[in-house]
Design a protein around this motif. Sequence first.
Motif, mmCIF file in Angstrom:
data_model
loop_
_atom_site.group_PDB
_atom_site.id
_atom_site.type_symbol
_atom_site.label_atom_id
_atom_site.label_comp_id
_atom_site.label_asym_id
_atom_site.label_seq_id
_atom_site.Cartn_x
_atom_site.Cartn_y
_atom_site.Cartn_z
ATOM 1 N N LEU A 1 -6.028 -4.798 -10.021
ATOM 2 C CA LEU A 1 -4.906 -4.337 -10.701
ATOM 3 C C LEU A 1 -3.811 -5.414 -11.103
ATOM 4 N N TYR A 2 -3.481 -6.083 -10.083
ATOM 5 C CA TYR A 2 -2.199 -6.933 -10.017
ATOM 6 C C TYR A 2 -2.651 -8.361 -9.999
ATOM 7 N N ALA A 3 -3.662 -8.657 -10.270
ATOM 8 C CA ALA A 3 -4.119 -10.045 -10.176
ATOM 9 C C ALA A 3 -3.184 -10.966 -10.917
ATOM 10 N N GLY A 4 -2.970 -12.164 -10.191
ATOM 11 C CA GLY A 4 -1.671 -12.835 -10.837
ATOM 12 C C GLY A 4 -1.089 -13.893 -9.519
ATOM 13 N N THR A 5 0.066 -14.251 -9.883
ATOM 14 C CA THR A 5 0.606 -15.328 -8.880
ATOM 15 C C THR A 5 0.793 -14.908 -7.402
ATOM 16 N N THR A 6 1.325 -13.557 -7.300
ATOM 17 C CA THR A 6 1.564 -13.317 -5.907
ATOM 18 C C THR A 6 0.334 -12.998 -5.132
ATOM 19 N N VAL A 7 -0.890 -12.525 -5.793
ATOM 20 C CA VAL A 7 -1.941 -11.907 -5.410
ATOM 21 C C VAL A 7 -2.640 -13.440 -4.915
ATOM 22 N N ASP B 1 -12.628 -5.476 3.636
ATOM 23 C CA ASP B 1 -11.777 -4.270 2.894
ATOM 24 C C ASP B 1 -10.233 -5.218 2.455
ATOM 25 N N LEU B 2 -10.238 -6.367 2.942
ATOM 26 C CA LEU B 2 -9.091 -7.117 2.617
ATOM 27 C C LEU B 2 -7.624 -6.602 3.307
ATOM 28 N N LYS B 3 -8.000 -5.837 4.626
ATOM 29 C CA LYS B 3 -6.747 -5.505 5.206
ATOM 30 C C LYS B 3 -5.854 -6.594 5.716
ATOM 31 N N ASP B 4 -6.311 -7.821 5.942
ATOM 32 C CA ASP B 4 -5.883 -9.164 6.360
ATOM 33 C C ASP B 4 -4.807 -9.523 5.098
ATOM 34 N N LEU C 1 0.767 -8.908 2.680
ATOM 35 C CA LEU C 1 1.557 -8.314 1.655
ATOM 36 C C LEU C 1 2.830 -7.369 2.272
ATOM 37 N N ARG C 2 2.407 -6.760 3.367
ATOM 38 C CA ARG C 2 3.207 -5.716 3.714
ATOM 39 C C ARG C 2 4.422 -6.611 4.575
ATOM 40 N N LEU D 1 3.885 -0.952 -1.670
ATOM 41 C CA LEU D 1 3.268 -2.286 -2.037
ATOM 42 C C LEU D 1 2.913 -2.253 -3.399
ATOM 43 N N ASN D 2 2.315 -1.363 -4.188
ATOM 44 C CA ASN D 2 1.992 -1.312 -5.428
ATOM 45 C C ASN D 2 3.302 -1.867 -6.182
#
Length: 400
Positions: A222-228, A250-253, A258-259, A281-282
Amino acid sequence: MTDDQQANSTDPEDLEDSQPEDSSQVVDLDTEVDEVDSDPVHAEDALRYFGADFDVDGLVKRLNNETFIIPTFEPINSEEMAGFEGFQRGLVWKKPQMDRFIESILLGYPVPGVFLVELSDRRYLVLDGQQRMTTLQAFKTGYWRTPRGRSKFSLRYVGDEFKGSTYENLDPKAQRLFDNTFIQATIVVPKGPDGKRGVYSLFERINSGGTNLKPQQIRVALYAGTTVNFIRDLNQDENWREVFGPHNKDLKDHELILRALSLMPVARGTKSFRPPMARYLNDYLEIYQDQLPPDAEGVRSRFERAAQLLNEARGRAALRLRGTQINAAHTDAVLVGLMTALTQADLDADNVREALETLTSNDDYLNAVSESTSHSDQVSLRIKLATRAFMGESLADEQG
């Protein structure tokens, strides 16, 4: 070997996921009660949706020309992707599952529907139904990607009628049946300022219905972009990989990085954490989707240094309080505390080792990373304690 023996013998490669490595286990001790959003968005305020039918032939064409997009979760080597440009995420179905799905279509059974999200450029993001759609594409293309490269897609784990079949050698009637099978799609269109929040909420809620996407996978889509992309890059750091372990499917890393980034302002006292963690986070990614976080290069430098020091000090034990599981609350506190301390002092592995020992022997800290870990006071407390520990300060005057 007889046909029956061949049908009952399974190639080990066919049973491997195409994910390159096993996942490191991450335990997040937030309870469902802790993570309840007290102000959930109403669908009518954030979404509109409608149904559409696509035949398989048209669906595959849209995948090939990238009108339909399978989310990209990790960078994939371009040579490995030769001939598979439409396969942006590795298949997680095993070959027997893929074969039986194709056989179901050739036998005339209906196909479950998919969910698509309409993007602003009128392309569509596939957020449910990825494995079905990529399997259809693989069969029609004639190849599927295995952990050891691409392999010819011929049906093996099926009944005698279609055993050994490829799309190319199907008789014309079977090809028409395959191409003309209709799949129902629910197309979701975000609207207004809460649109993406509504899409996230929708897919979070249908997880119980069997979608393979996990919270961070939904965010990345959903938030694909610079920060991702920035987080994806940090996730490749060699010391972080040593400390965390194998990439997590599951992309927990990704989520733990992000956290840490989103909680840095809490350590500086410029922002307060408001639960639930998922919404926090969202909201962060909503703000920084198309721009780097403040002082991004400084953040990169401190993250890489923190990962190096943690690796030198305790290796994989740095993020694990007990056993083999990574503790998510401990990890966000350690990363935030250490990166904050690095803005004021140049630490070494001995300093970090001593700080970790101080934290893991402090009852208030252990409670903050073990109980109600998404409560605002627990988040603030563990970050404050971790920052003080890495600064070499006493924790005695901090009360839980």
